[in-house]
Every structure is written in structure tokens, then in C-alpha cells.
Design an enzyme around this catalytic site. Sequence first.
Site, PDB file in Angstrom:
ATOM      1  N   GLU A  35       0.811  -1.218   0.000  1.00 60.39           N
ATOM      2  CA  GLU A  35       0.000   0.000   0.000  1.00 60.39           C
ATOM      3  C   GLU A  35       0.841   1.263   0.000  1.00 60.39           C
ATOM      4  OE1 GLU A  35      -3.794   1.782   2.508  1.00 60.39           O
ATOM      5  OE2 GLU A  35      -3.589  -0.348   2.175  1.00 60.39           O
ATOM      6  N   ASP A  57      -2.905  -3.011   3.135  1.00 60.41           N
ATOM      7  CA  ASP A  57      -3.381  -3.187   4.510  1.00 60.41           C
ATOM      8  C   ASP A  57      -4.473  -4.244   4.567  1.00 60.41           C
ATOM      9  OD1 ASP A  57      -1.620  -1.280   5.310  1.00 60.41           O
ATOM     10  OD2 ASP A  57      -3.110   0.273   5.722  1.00 60.41           O
ATOM     11  N   TYR A  91      -0.704  -3.270  13.681  1.00 61.98           N
ATOM     12  CA  TYR A  91      -1.603  -2.491  12.814  1.00 61.98           C
ATOM     13  C   TYR A  91      -2.561  -1.623  13.627  1.00 61.98           C
ATOM     14  CZ  TYR A  91      -4.823  -1.617   8.914  1.00 61.98           C
ATOM     15  OH  TYR A  91      -5.598  -1.033   7.947  1.00 61.98           O
TER      16      TYR A  91
END
Length: 731
Positions: A9, A105, A310
Site C-alpha cells: 500500500e 493493509d 496495525y
Amino acid sequence: MMKSLVIAEKPSVGRDIARVLHCSKPSGGALEGDKYVVTWALGHLVTLADPEEYDKKYQKWDMATLPMMPEKMQLVVIRQTARQYQTVKTQLYRKDIGEVIIATDAGREGELVARWILEKAGCHKPIKRLWISSVTDKAIKEGFAHLSDGRKYQHLYDAAVCRAEADWLVGMNGTRALTCKHNAQLSCGRVQTPTIAMIARREQQIRAFQAQEYYGVQIQDEQIRWTWQDEKSGSYRTFARDRAEKLLGDLKCRQLTVTEVKENKSSVLSPGLYDLTELQRDASRMFGYSAKQTLNIMQQLYERHKVLTYPRTDSRYISKDVAETIKERLRAISIGPYKKLAGSLIMQPLRLNKSFVDDKKVSDHHAIIPTEQFVQMEKMSTEERRIYDLVVRRFLSVLYPPCIYMQTSLKGEAAGQNFAAKGKVMLDQGWRVVYDRQQEEEDDREDGLKEQNLPSIKKGDHREILKAELTRGKTKPPAYFTEATLLSAMENPVKYMDSRDAQMVKTLGETGGLGTVATRADIIEKLFNSFLMEKRGNEIHLTGKARQLLSLVPEDLKKPELTADWEMKLSRIAKGEMKRDVFMKEIDAYTREIVEEIKADDGVFRHDNLTSHKCPVCGKRMLAVNGKQAKMLVCQDRECGHREVISRVTNARCPNCHKKMEMYEKGGEKTFICKCGYKERLSAFQARREKEGAGVSKKDVQRYLNKQKKEAQEPVNNAFAQALAGIKLDK
């Protein structure tokens, strides 16, 4: 030999993956190795086309062209990142690329980033999916050892597309309808509008609130302070002053008899691991960080430092397989202030329980916890260290035993009335040792009793009353929202629903309220940037523009129930339980409905912030607006868009009251002005700071002023800023 193309990403994550996969050879915007080629997006490279891409008639904002209902939604390459898109497309069409590995992601939006690139490029090569929650070398290696078939995530992609297309249809049509109808820059959306409505409801409650004076009675013996308690209601206050004064008179020269002594041993578990919203709340409350600022700091700790997992997660639990890696994570954080705390846990069996380890409560991502990556705190900024510290201490705290204390509750009788007192004795600090007394105990709740140190006492004891006094206070209105409390309300908006429908309440609980954990920060920023909200200290207040907007927006769009309904259906689409076409037909009908409602509405919008200042570009009167960090003048004409920064909140502190000062510019001279009345020219400020040894260089000041200038030139508005540019309306 065929190779696999990996699409990350962001460049930072792409380079990390490339290093782990031994891809070091540069290759036209990618890094190549023997088996893999790694390239990356810059966030979204592709998005839904603007209305004018479908038909030139939409270039002019005109009510007659609404609603805009494209037969098939088109994708366009985002102009600012077009070069990177071409780079990725070139790699996709290489003849030696046999498959694509999506490494964006791991979530709904991440899936959309990659799939839209593939769809726009017309690439139909086989897809595999990397699904990881941290970007450490170990996590990347394990992720590539367990790649999933890309088809497994088709339903997740369908849900992401439905969300994007539905927001486009409702947002674009609703915004154009309101803007054309009232010739003012007004926007609406199924998340931002209910958020404004919640703030409006709170402000209405505050305006309608009428303070009432209440009274109580407290008595003091030699060692204990006792509080009167109403026998029937159990309350520690009365609104009848004469009743309190009579009781006070009856207490003179009397004794209190102890009627009850209760001792309960209580244990309290740690508050639990962080999800993003809880972390944003604490960062706002403790450091004054905005939700967006906290998310940005977290992204740095996740992507650059790789020390936290994350950030965009709505779970406060970890799974059993992650729990097996806890000791490695403890070794990684065994530095500085955490060395002793983590070390004692490494040397003994871990306490794992359902309060934080539960596979059923982990969705796409587990709670935010430290990674196994070695930590270099000296390379972190002050803000990064603060957020890192919050996460690490919370992680350590769940592994420590409960805090155990002895709660003593006393009841007594004097003059025929009941009195109460309570105290607490800490038996075992448990997880509280992790916080070094940083965390305040929430002992003084609304029950009116304060904790105190109690002597040894037993039932039947007689205590001589040394002093009796009347206490008084006033009931308080609800507090204005802060960013921390607004995040809480968005996460759990049930109390702001008109409907008490059980299914709706349940759905909002399951789907996480208004917006997602990943989008709430952006929504709050959007409301500030479009001048619908403003900050006064830490408090959030609606502007006149927002209050008028609420009177003009269709009723449905103001309700959290709409988001509950959407998210419930999107969740079903992601699970393969509902067809994409069924949902979009409902959105089509709803869009037509709200456009007709806006057309038929007879409400009127008037600017309530017009000034006498004329726009130097078009000559129309300018609007006075309060941005999040600056006061500005903005041209009322949307086609003109000129704006001027009048003052900006700085980090410079007033030497008198130590509050942040604002910088004003007039005639080329920059001056700091404080609310307390203190004024100081920038030149004098620099001289004073240099004399004090603060080390503010001319370079630092110039960098700050350049940042101001750049911010002043950025678009005022929200996500629709580009769409609003260059619009032509019938006058």
C-alpha cells in the site's frame, strides 16, 4: 521463470517486504529479486470518477440534472499519483509476472486499494493475499509462508465497493442538491450529518438545563468524616434546604452509633488492551492530541519504527496464536522504563485469560500491541514515545495479576438519620505497579462518598460528633463534547437514536457505531475543515452554518440508524450472505428519495458570519470562520475560493499566563497576542527567547512561517473540495 508481483500500500512497507524477500534490484519503480517483484501504491491510486466524467452537463451544478445515477460506476486514475499508477500497471503487464500478491493493509479499504488498481488496469492474472497485522521481518516471512487464495476475499472487496459507491451516490447528490438549492457550500453524508446532529442535541440539552441547588450534611468524629444518606432514596443530597438545616440542628451535642461494618475483598483487572478508538480517547484526554494526530503517530510507529501492530483495529483482544508470541514481544520491550516490568514477566509462566485472549473477539485485526522488533526509543519523537508508552504499559498491565484491595463500608445512625463512610486498603497493587502511580484511581464516583483512611471499628461503637456542617452544590449541565468524548459517542451512538428498535441497537453495537475505527479521525477533521465545528479550548461547538444545515438536511441522514442499516448489510455482503446488486438497488432508490426531499423543502440558508471585509479577488463580502488552529476570512463565493489567515494558534507560550499565543499579521509585522492581553512582536519574541537560551534559530522561525504559508494555500474544504472547484450556478 515466472515471478510474483507484490503490491504494497505504501513505499515504506513495500521496501520492507522487498528486503525480506531479497528483492534489491531497482526495476522501474519496483524492486526485483529471483522470485518476486515488489511495487507499491501511495494509498489510493484509483478512485470513482467525478460526475462530469459521465456527462458534460454535470460540469454545471444545476438542480435540473439531479439525481446523477450512472448506469455503471467508472474508475479514474487520481491525477496526483498517475505516475505511480503507470509504474504499477507496467509491472502488472510484464510477461514474466505470473501472479499478483496483494500486500495492501489487511482490511476492507486495503482490499479496495489493490483491487481497484487491478480493475482499472484490466489485469486478470491469478491473485494471492498477504494478511498480516505487523510489518516486522518475522510477520512478513510468516505471512508469505501462508498466503491465501485471493478469491477468498472477493466478498470483502464487494462490500468495500458497495460502501464507496453508496457514499458517492448519497454524498454527491445530497451535497449538490443542498448547494444548488441554497447557493451555499453545504455538504451532507450518512456519517458526518448524524455526528453533527449528536453535537446539536448535546448543545440543546446544555441550553435547556436549569441548575438546581442541593444540600447535604456531613459530620466529623475524631477520625472519620460521615455523610448523611436519605433512608428511602439512598441519595447523599436533598433539594430541600429546610430539611437539611433541621437535620443539622438535631445533630448538636449528639453521638453517632455504628450500625454496620462491611468488609469486601475486591479484585480489579487491568483496563484491557487498546483498539484505535480507545487509544485516541486516552491520547486526547492526556496529551490533547486530535484523533487524526494520534492515528498519524501510530502509523509511524507501525510503518517506520515497526514497534507496534496495525493501528486501524476495532478489537481489544488477541488470538491464541498471537498469545504464543508474547514472550518474544516482552524481550523486545525490555528496555529503559520497561526493563524491570517486562523482565519479571519473562521469568514466570504468563497469566492468559479470556479478558484479553479470545479468538471469537478478533475480527480482521487483533488489539494494538508491541511487535517483536527491537526498540530504539532514541529515534522516536516525543509524540511517538508518548503513544508508544501508552500501548506498552497497557500491554504489560494485562499480563500482571489483578489489583486487590479491601473495601470497607460503614453505616451509622445519629439523630434518627443514616450516615455513611467508606475506605479502601490496598492489599496487592497487581497491574497498577505498571503505571508508577501515573494512573489516577477513579474512586470519587457520583455516589458522593470519598475514600478515606479508616481506623479499626466495629458495629455498636459510639462516636462523638465533634463537628456538623451543611454542604451545598449545584447540579451541573452535560459537558460539551471534546474529541475524546465525541469519539466515544460515535463508537456508541445508541443514546442519540430516536428509535429504540432492539435490532437497530444490536446492529449499532455489533458494527461499531458511526463510521469505522479507520475513518472517525478523518470525519472529525472534515467537520472542522468545512467550518461546521470549531474548538473553544478543548470543547467542540457547532457553528451557525452547521445548525442551519441540520434544518435543511433530510431527516433520515441525521440518524445513526442509517449507518447501522448500511453497516449491517455491508457486513452480510462481506460474509457472502447478501448480493451486491440487492444493496445497490436500495441505495439507488434512497438517493432519488433524498434529492426529491431537498428539492421540495422550503427552508432558507443565510450566512450568519458575514464581515465588512471585501474579497480582493471578486469584491464580495467575506465570511469570518474559525478553523481548528486558525481564524480566517473566506470568500462567500464558492467559485472564487479566496481566503486569508488572520491569526493562527502557535506553540509559543505567554510569559504571563503560560497559555498558547496567537500570531497576527498586519502590514508585514507579525505579532503574538495572548487572551490575557499580553502582546509581543515576533522580533522581540525571538530576541527574548535567544536571551533566555531557548535556542530558537532564524531557520526554525522561517520553517514555521513557511509551514503557515503552505497551510494557508491548502484547500479549505473537505473531500468534496475538488468536486466543488469551478462550479457554475444559475444566479
